[in-house]
Design an enzyme around this catalytic site. Sequence first.
Site, PDB file in Angstrom:
ATOM      1  N   ARG A 384       0.855  -1.267   0.063  1.00 21.45           N
ATOM      2  CA  ARG A 384      -0.086   0.225  -0.144  1.00 21.45           C
ATOM      3  C   ARG A 384       0.815   1.241  -0.102  1.00 21.45           C
ATOM      4  NH1 ARG A 384      -2.728  -3.260   3.680  1.00 21.45           N
ATOM      5  NH2 ARG A 384      -4.456  -4.336   2.741  1.00 21.45           N
ATOM      6  N   VAL A 385       2.069   1.217   0.535  1.00 19.02           N
ATOM      7  CA  VAL A 385       2.635   2.345   0.722  1.00 19.02           C
ATOM      8  C   VAL A 385       4.050   2.472  -0.098  1.00 19.02           C
ATOM      9  CG1 VAL A 385       1.815   3.321   2.925  1.00 19.02           C
ATOM     10  CG2 VAL A 385       3.946   1.867   2.687  1.00 19.02           C
TER      11      VAL A 385
END
Length: 519
Positions: A384-385
Amino acid sequence: MLNARAEERLNELRGMLIGLAANEGDMISLMREAIDSWEPSDEFSKRGTVLTVGDGIATVSGLYNVCYGEILIFAGGVRGMVEELKRDHVCCVLFGDDEPITEGSSVKRTGKTAGIPVGNAFIGRVVNALGSPVDGKGAIEAESYMPVESPAPAIIERQSVSEPMQTGILAIDSMFPIGRGQRELIIGDRQTGKTSIAIDTILNQKDKNVICIYVAIGQKASGVAQICRLLKENGADKYTVVVNASASEPAALQYLAPYAGCALAEYFMYDGRDVLIVYDDLSKHAIAYRALSLLLERSPGREAYPGDVFYLHSRLLERSARLSDKLGGGSITALPIVETQAGDVSAYIPTNIISITDGQIFLESDLFFEGQRPAVNIGLSVSRVGGAAQTPALKKASGSLRLTLAQYKEIEVFNQFSSDLDEATKKQLVHGKNLMYLLRQEQSEPLKVYKQVILLVAAAENVFDSVLPEEVAALKKKIISAAEEGIGDICESIEKSGKLSGDDRDRIVAVAKKCVGKE
Ligand code: ATP
Ligand code: MG
């Protein structure tokens, strides 16, 4: 019956009065004065008495102002940690054998909460959950002492993830990039290559100025020894610390091990260093904690885990961070590992940890047995990051790889039902299959960034489609060595700057096409 505390106080007062009586003067006024100025000392509560002992748990009375998490010393030097505070006694988990401890034996307070010694000398060593060396190489000189439980850095003390943590695994670095400070879960059934991915990532940190910590929880000692050997063979032991709480050790130590590893990681992070920590694995950690909690008579909840099992892992993983420049800019990247049963990611512990982490690499048994190793399931994995931290050259080269593979997976299913396919679909199938073969990678052979970029650029130009899937591995090697020979300057510049210009790309394509006889 007077309780032990009152009795201690009376004895103290009695001692004082006997002392006073020896002096001359008015007995009554002296007594009054003595009573007025008497202040209870806390000396008496430094020692307690064991009420019961068994299953690695001891209940102790007489320690009135003892705090949660404090270390106590029992008979025979066995240490324990206070885990439960009751009205008239405390429950304590033992870090050693409970053989020398008997009912009624004395217990000493230390006034310290659980912590481990830390320092640069720990690098290259194997320690237990209490920070004592277990590799037979002698004592370790500590520079400081860190509590195993400490609050996670606040938001203001952090900055966002911006630097890549290369795993050296093509399937991960291209589609699920991990950034320094991120928490990426590795999840899959037993024997699907979870540990191998984590170890390969450690091997890939050579000369990258990253300190690695491998925390083994509840594993067989022989397996951990094998991992230590593998690290040594590849020269990775020089920047790695192994924290081992194997299956034969008390549950209390298995429970403590990840926090101890994290405390060590924090020491380096606050020193401005980048740290990679692997928790292998948190399912066994949860099981050890469940065993402890049931013995401590805490009420069981879902799957007999205690109610705070989520907090068990969230407070651990929350401590991974990328610190702000003001605090030195260090980071802790965490790779927790979770084992699933029959691929069930919706079980209790897996869902908990999936929701705590910033993404997961899902490994699938079916893929593993087909020979697709590492067995990364592209549909269920996500980072996600890390995208913000991906090396620009890799980002450019991987392009729509994930989408292409997702489409391939879809038409592959259809393909099982129909035989007459149109030309375009057939091509897509060949391309997809060869891409899957391209992502296959041997264990302990992490790929450098420039190699990954070259392979991805070649794949995007359909270079691999001109050979059979079985020949992809050989072609990979051929293209890489041709590139190293012909366009060494580009390899070097990608590795150094992490950038890929359009011109570089064209030259890579030319070299790759030459390898399959297509100029
Ligand atoms: P466990 O559940 O027992 O912890 P695991 O999921 O951690 O297992 P590993 O121990 O990493 O799995 O790997 C299982 C086996 O698969 C090992 O024998 C390992 O050598 C092999 N293996 C892992 N990755 C690869 C790979 N990329 N290529 C070939 N073999 C591999
Ligand atoms: Mg494993």
